[in-house]
Write an enzyme that holds these catalytic residues in place. Sequence first.
Site, PDB file in Angstrom:
ATOM      1  N   ASN A 288      69.437  49.353  26.227  1.00 40.85           N
ATOM      2  CA  ASN A 288      69.439  48.438  25.543  1.00 40.85           C
ATOM      3  C   ASN A 288      67.735  48.932  25.268  1.00 40.85           C
ATOM      4  OD1 ASN A 288      69.817  45.909  23.477  1.00 40.85           O
ATOM      5  ND2 ASN A 288      69.219  45.263  24.952  1.00 40.85           N
TER       6      ASN A 288
ATOM      7  N   ARG B   1      68.041  58.961  16.106  1.00 37.63           N
ATOM      8  CA  ARG B   1      67.864  57.645  17.013  1.00 37.63           C
ATOM      9  C   ARG B   1      69.024  58.406  17.998  1.00 37.63           C
ATOM     10  NH1 ARG B   1      66.528  52.893  16.139  1.00 37.63           N
ATOM     11  NH2 ARG B   1      65.950  52.808  18.150  1.00 37.63           N
TER      12      ARG B   1
ATOM     13  N   ASP C  53      72.899  49.094  22.886  1.00 39.49           N
ATOM     14  CA  ASP C  53      72.895  50.323  22.349  1.00 39.49           C
ATOM     15  C   ASP C  53      73.740  51.496  22.443  1.00 39.49           C
ATOM     16  OD1 ASP C  53      70.051  50.353  20.310  1.00 39.49           O
ATOM     17  OD2 ASP C  53      70.056  49.698  21.725  1.00 39.49           O
TER      18      ASP C  53
END
Length: 354
Positions: free
Chosen positions: A254, A98, A244
């Site tokens: 985000n 990620r 994020d």
Amino acid sequence: MAKLTTKIHSSLRTVEWKNNAVIMIDQTKLPNKLVFVKYTDYKDVAKAIQTLVVRGAPAIGVSGAFGLALAALQSKAKTKEPLLEDLEKAKKILFETRPTAINLAWGLEKIMKIANEGNIVSEIKKSIIKTAKKMAEEDIETNMKMGKHGAVLFENNDTIMTHCNAGALATVGYGTALGVIRATKESGKKIKVIATETRPVMQGSRLTAFELKHDGIDVSLIPDTAVGYAMAKGLVNKVIVGADRILRTGHVYNKIGTYQVAMIAKQHKIPFYVAAPLSTFDLKSNPEDVIIEQRKSTEVTQMGDRKTAPDGIGVINPAFDMTPPELITGIITEAGIAKHPFEVSIKKLFNSKM
């Protein structure tokens, strides 16, 4: 449907270290089942991050740290240098799961720093595990501080819109955006929440609505496409989301759809807040440097095993979007609230923590 409490209790944490293993709530099974999974191999932790068994920036950061702790235990190295080589290999695999979520890099770098400071293999391993467990505890404390700072921004009888899931399930416990909502309720104010379903993987309907309902908070669910309708009808007083990654300039990354919510909020003069710990801030990158992950096309072309689009169609399925600072009213952190101009106020928050 399984019940979930958001009280800070070890048996219900999103991610936890127990008996040299990583225990997680499998969020892909929610809201139908509350299932805990156990991992003793860092590659399984990497897969769990990639497949959204665990998700949410703070939770991913701690999960990455725990993944490196497992890698340290798995290593057969007898001396420091081979151990560091094994850890670097594991770090690369974990990071690539990620790359947009800055907390993941933060968690991995913090563990590598501890590893490099040690000399004896057995002591390095102990220090890594101790640090990762401390990071989990500090996540909860951070979120509760953030909640107290943010609660003052919300009034009695506010209806608050939120997007995606920035709750206990996105952290080790309590939550960022939902932590602020919880703290607002705990302060004695009556509030209601409107949650977007948040496509493509429905983290709003599966997770946010699930959390809030079982926390006794009044929550209504809307399609992502009804954000404009709800705001135009005067059903929303404030908006709060998680993040994020946040740049020093106040650019917020985000879950996909956040930018649209912020744009419509601006049109209707509705305050738009972001809640995130300082570990979510990226003070080095520029907007053009940030990689936006593309998720698999089947999340858009089918629901479960049922096809909802023709074969062979092109799909654009980004996981995140960027909300520019001019659309953001304030950014809530554990150190206080950043406001315009963000580059100045964010720097002050970091200086206050030094």
